[in-house]
Design a protein around this motif. Structure first.
Motif, PDB file in Angstrom:
ATOM      1  N   PHE A 109       0.837  -1.207   0.000  1.00  0.00           N
ATOM      2  CA  PHE A 109       0.000   0.000   0.000  1.00  0.00           C
ATOM      3  C   PHE A 109       0.869   1.253   0.000  1.00  0.00           C
ATOM      4  N   PHE A 110       1.870   1.285   0.856  1.00  0.00           N
ATOM      5  CA  PHE A 110       2.749   2.454   0.912  1.00  0.00           C
ATOM      6  C   PHE A 110       3.579   2.576  -0.358  1.00  0.00           C
ATOM      7  N   GLY A 111       4.028   1.444  -0.881  1.00  0.00           N
ATOM      8  CA  GLY A 111       4.799   1.477  -2.115  1.00  0.00           C
ATOM      9  C   GLY A 111       4.008   2.042  -3.273  1.00  0.00           C
ATOM     10  N   ALA A 112       2.728   1.722  -3.332  1.00  0.00           N
ATOM     11  CA  ALA A 112       1.874   2.258  -4.390  1.00  0.00           C
ATOM     12  C   ALA A 112       1.737   3.771  -4.288  1.00  0.00           C
ATOM     13  N   ASN A 113       1.982   4.304  -3.083  1.00  0.00           N
ATOM     14  CA  ASN A 113       1.933   5.751  -2.858  1.00  0.00           C
ATOM     15  C   ASN A 113       3.332   6.366  -2.797  1.00  0.00           C
ATOM     16  N   HIS A 114       4.313   5.611  -3.278  1.00  0.00           N
ATOM     17  CA  HIS A 114       5.703   6.068  -3.391  1.00  0.00           C
ATOM     18  C   HIS A 114       6.324   6.455  -2.049  1.00  0.00           C
ATOM     19  N   VAL A 115       5.913   5.732  -1.007  1.00  0.00           N
ATOM     20  CA  VAL A 115       6.575   5.798   0.288  1.00  0.00           C
ATOM     21  C   VAL A 115       7.246   4.448   0.489  1.00  0.00           C
ATOM     22  N   CYS A 116       8.559   4.453   0.545  1.00  0.00           N
ATOM     23  CA  CYS A 116       9.344   3.216   0.508  1.00  0.00           C
ATOM     24  C   CYS A 116       9.587   2.687   1.912  1.00  0.00           C
ATOM     25  N   ILE A 117       8.910   1.609   2.259  1.00  0.00           N
ATOM     26  CA  ILE A 117       9.135   0.916   3.526  1.00  0.00           C
ATOM     27  C   ILE A 117       9.342  -0.564   3.215  1.00  0.00           C
ATOM     28  N   TRP A 118       9.728  -1.328   4.225  1.00  0.00           N
ATOM     29  CA  TRP A 118      10.037  -2.737   4.006  1.00  0.00           C
ATOM     30  C   TRP A 118       9.142  -3.634   4.859  1.00  0.00           C
ATOM     31  N   ASP A 119       9.097  -4.882   4.477  1.00  0.00           N
ATOM     32  CA  ASP A 119       8.495  -5.921   5.310  1.00  0.00           C
ATOM     33  C   ASP A 119       9.378  -7.156   5.206  1.00  0.00           C
ATOM     34  N   GLY A 120       9.315  -8.022   6.205  1.00  0.00           N
ATOM     35  CA  GLY A 120      10.084  -9.261   6.144  1.00  0.00           C
ATOM     36  C   GLY A 120      10.843  -9.536   7.421  1.00  0.00           C
ATOM     37  N   ASN A 121      11.890 -10.374   7.288  1.00  0.00           N
ATOM     38  CA  ASN A 121      12.674 -10.756   8.474  1.00  0.00           C
ATOM     39  C   ASN A 121      14.065 -10.152   8.491  1.00  0.00           C
ATOM     40  N   PHE A 122      14.505  -9.567   7.382  1.00  0.00           N
ATOM     41  CA  PHE A 122      15.754  -8.806   7.315  1.00  0.00           C
ATOM     42  C   PHE A 122      16.969  -9.608   7.779  1.00  0.00           C
ATOM     43  N   TYR A 123      16.895 -10.912   7.571  1.00  0.00           N
ATOM     44  CA  TYR A 123      17.994 -11.832   7.900  1.00  0.00           C
ATOM     45  C   TYR A 123      18.308 -11.911   9.399  1.00  0.00           C
ATOM     46  N   ALA A 124      17.411 -11.393  10.228  1.00  0.00           N
ATOM     47  CA  ALA A 124      17.615 -11.474  11.682  1.00  0.00           C
ATOM     48  C   ALA A 124      16.895 -12.720  12.197  1.00  0.00           C
ATOM     49  N   GLN A 125      17.359 -13.876  11.774  1.00  0.00           N
ATOM     50  CA  GLN A 125      16.649 -15.131  12.007  1.00  0.00           C
ATOM     51  C   GLN A 125      16.477 -15.441  13.486  1.00  0.00           C
ATOM     52  N   GLY A 126      17.513 -15.238  14.271  1.00  0.00           N
ATOM     53  CA  GLY A 126      17.433 -15.538  15.696  1.00  0.00           C
ATOM     54  C   GLY A 126      16.370 -14.709  16.400  1.00  0.00           C
ATOM     55  N   LEU A 127      16.275 -13.443  16.027  1.00  0.00           N
ATOM     56  CA  LEU A 127      15.291 -12.543  16.621  1.00  0.00           C
ATOM     57  C   LEU A 127      13.874 -13.005  16.295  1.00  0.00           C
ATOM     58  N   TYR A 128      13.640 -13.341  15.032  1.00  0.00           N
ATOM     59  CA  TYR A 128      12.300 -13.723  14.620  1.00  0.00           C
ATOM     60  C   TYR A 128      11.887 -15.070  15.185  1.00  0.00           C
ATOM     61  N   GLU A 129      12.847 -15.967  15.342  1.00  0.00           N
ATOM     62  CA  GLU A 129      12.517 -17.252  15.952  1.00  0.00           C
ATOM     63  C   GLU A 129      12.175 -17.057  17.428  1.00  0.00           C
ATOM     64  N   GLN A 130      12.941 -16.240  18.142  1.00  0.00           N
ATOM     65  CA  GLN A 130      12.657 -16.033  19.557  1.00  0.00           C
ATOM     66  C   GLN A 130      11.324 -15.323  19.769  1.00  0.00           C
ATOM     67  N   LEU A 172       7.988 -14.676  15.080  1.00  0.00           N
ATOM     68  CA  LEU A 172       7.557 -13.839  13.961  1.00  0.00           C
ATOM     69  C   LEU A 172       7.970 -14.446  12.622  1.00  0.00           C
ATOM     70  N   THR A 173       7.863 -15.744  12.524  1.00  0.00           N
ATOM     71  CA  THR A 173       8.298 -16.419  11.302  1.00  0.00           C
ATOM     72  C   THR A 173       7.232 -16.398  10.202  1.00  0.00           C
ATOM     73  N   ASP A 174       6.067 -15.814  10.486  1.00  0.00           N
ATOM     74  CA  ASP A 174       4.960 -15.801   9.521  1.00  0.00           C
ATOM     75  C   ASP A 174       4.864 -14.460   8.794  1.00  0.00           C
ATOM     76  N   GLY A 175       5.947 -14.023   8.188  1.00  0.00           N
ATOM     77  CA  GLY A 175       5.902 -12.766   7.445  1.00  0.00           C
ATOM     78  C   GLY A 175       6.715 -11.654   8.045  1.00  0.00           C
ATOM     79  N   GLY A 176       7.236 -11.873   9.241  1.00  0.00           N
ATOM     80  CA  GLY A 176       8.106 -10.867   9.833  1.00  0.00           C
ATOM     81  C   GLY A 176       7.359  -9.644  10.313  1.00  0.00           C
ATOM     82  N   VAL A 177       7.926  -8.486  10.064  1.00  0.00           N
ATOM     83  CA  VAL A 177       7.377  -7.227  10.550  1.00  0.00           C
ATOM     84  C   VAL A 177       7.375  -6.195   9.426  1.00  0.00           C
ATOM     85  N   ILE A 178       6.737  -5.085   9.706  1.00  0.00           N
ATOM     86  CA  ILE A 178       6.851  -3.890   8.872  1.00  0.00           C
ATOM     87  C   ILE A 178       8.014  -3.083   9.434  1.00  0.00           C
TER      88      ILE A 178
END
Length: 416
Positions: free
Chosen positions: A358-379, A382-388
């Protein structure tokens, strides 16, 4: 001037001046890679277009390349406050440098030795060490995070350190939650309880806070220049006394002298030119050419920190008004000095990807995902799509933050 002139510095960034479908884009994707100033682009083009040559030749462009290499090492030493330019090593990126040095550092590990990594880290500072440990029969411990604010659990770290510890790899700041690690505290604990080397990933920290390797007393510290307004280039500080004890993997005819023997193959000289320009750009924010480059960097980062803490306070204060939003990381506006302006959150019953689209369609660049911080997301589970993730840099403004929340309200209106 004691504060950043944000409008003036933004004018130096072509990306911030462009129009996309009639709109000026907003870049809140800084943790994934910063925009670059015109002087970085000019420096890279000037070198590549006029002086493209390798080291060691008896002609003008090779001489120019030799000078460039020396200048880049000095820029790295000034940026890190290294004791010598000979402690600066270049490579493709932080991940590649870390994989390379993990192989070197692990050469003398023995079965039963131990290493420590953290759940806060990007896995570029975890996987290289874990794979090396597996090959050597070395025990791997992982430091947990405090789940309430996603900070490093220092007590857990302390319990893991022993006389068997050979290496501690730790991030200086989380690329996901923005949590800053008290690295002096970490290093004091490691050195008091072991003979271990300390390898710091400062990739996310570098654009936000001043680095001082001498004050830290670390053995290694690595960054990627594209995170602080430069080109794709890895920059490693390695303490000279440690380098002298290590044996490189190198081609036989290459000179066996530091730091050159750690730089395999032909270096990316145009990126080195851009790196120098990026450091000089940061230094220029001090606004006082009478100072040395290191002194300018010190003053520049005072301004950067002040501006970014304002952005952090604004963002956290505004986001806390949404009950359907869960923030991961330090939430206290009064504790903005313990985080970078990088924010991770989830919206109840909403896929993170739907928000970023939604933000990308409005040319506001944000990210979603796990950003390779696997240990953080497992603890954190948040393995189901990560965060915004929304990440500010010093070129972002309060007006851009307000525009983000206007769009966030529109997103919620569409969901209702």
């Amino acid at each position: 001037m004691t504060h950043l002139d944000v409008e003036q510095l933004r004018a130096q960034f072509p990306a911030l001046q462009q129009q996309v479908n009639g709109q000026t884009p907003v870049f809140f994707d800084g943790p994934g890679g910063a925009q670059v100033s015109q002087q970085v682009l000019d420096a890279m083009t000037a070198y590549l277009g006029r002086y493209n040559a390798n080291l060691g030749g008896a002609y003008f462009s090779s001489h120019k390349t030799t000078e460039l290499m020396a200048d880049a090492r000095q820029a790295g030493a000034d940026f890190y406050n290294a004791g010598s330019a000979e402690e600066i090593i270049f490579g493709a990126n932080a991940t590649t440098l870390t994989f390379s040095f993990s192989r070197v550092i692990a050469r003398d590990w023995q079965p039963g030795d131990e290493i420590i990594v953290t759940a806060l880290d990007h896995y570029s500072n975890v996987s290289p060490w874990v794979l090396a440990a597996e090959e050597k029969g070395v025990v791997v411990h992982q430091v947990q995070v405090n789940e309430a604010d996603c900070t490093l659990d220092y007590d857990h770290l302390q319990r893991l350190i022993s006389s068997k510890t050979r290496l501690v790899a730790c991030t200086y700041a989380s690329n996901t939650t923005g949590s800053i690690v008290d690295m002096r505290r970490v290093i004091r604990a490691v050195k008091a309880g072991s003979d271990a080397l300390v390898y710091i990933d400062a990739v996310h920290y570098a654009p936000h806070q001043l680095i001082d390797v001498q004050a830290l007393g670390c053995d290694f510290l690595v960054t990627s220049a594209y995170k602080y307004f430069g080109p794709h280039l890895g920059v490693l500080f390695a303490r000279q006394a440690v380098l002298e004890q290590l044996r490189p993997y190198k081609v036989a005819p290459a000179k066996d002298i530091n730091p050159n023997r750690w730089e395999t193959g032909t270096q990316n000289y145009e990126a080195l030119a851009g790196f120098i320009a990026a450091v000089d750009y940061l230094a220029s924010l001090a606004g006082d050419v009478r100072l040395s480059r290191r002194e300018q960097l010190t003053e520049s980062y005072r301004k950067i920190v002040r501006h970014e803490q304002m952005l952090s306070a604004q963002f956290l204060s505004r986001l806390s008004a949404y009950p359907q939003v869960r923030i991961f990381g330090i939430k206290d506006v009064a504790a903005c000095d313990a985080r970078t302006p990088t924010f991770a959150f989830r919206i109840h019953n909403t896929e993170p990807r739907a928000v970023s689209e939604f933000f990308g369609a409005n040319h506001v660049c944000i990210w979603d995902g796990n950003f390779y911080a696997q240990g953080l997301y497992e603890q954190l589970g948040l393995t189901d799509g990560g965060v915004i993730r929304v990440g500010c840099m010093h070129y972002n403004t309060a007006a851009e933050t307000e525009a983000f929340f206007v769009l966030l309200d529109q997103f919620f209106a569409l969901q209702s």
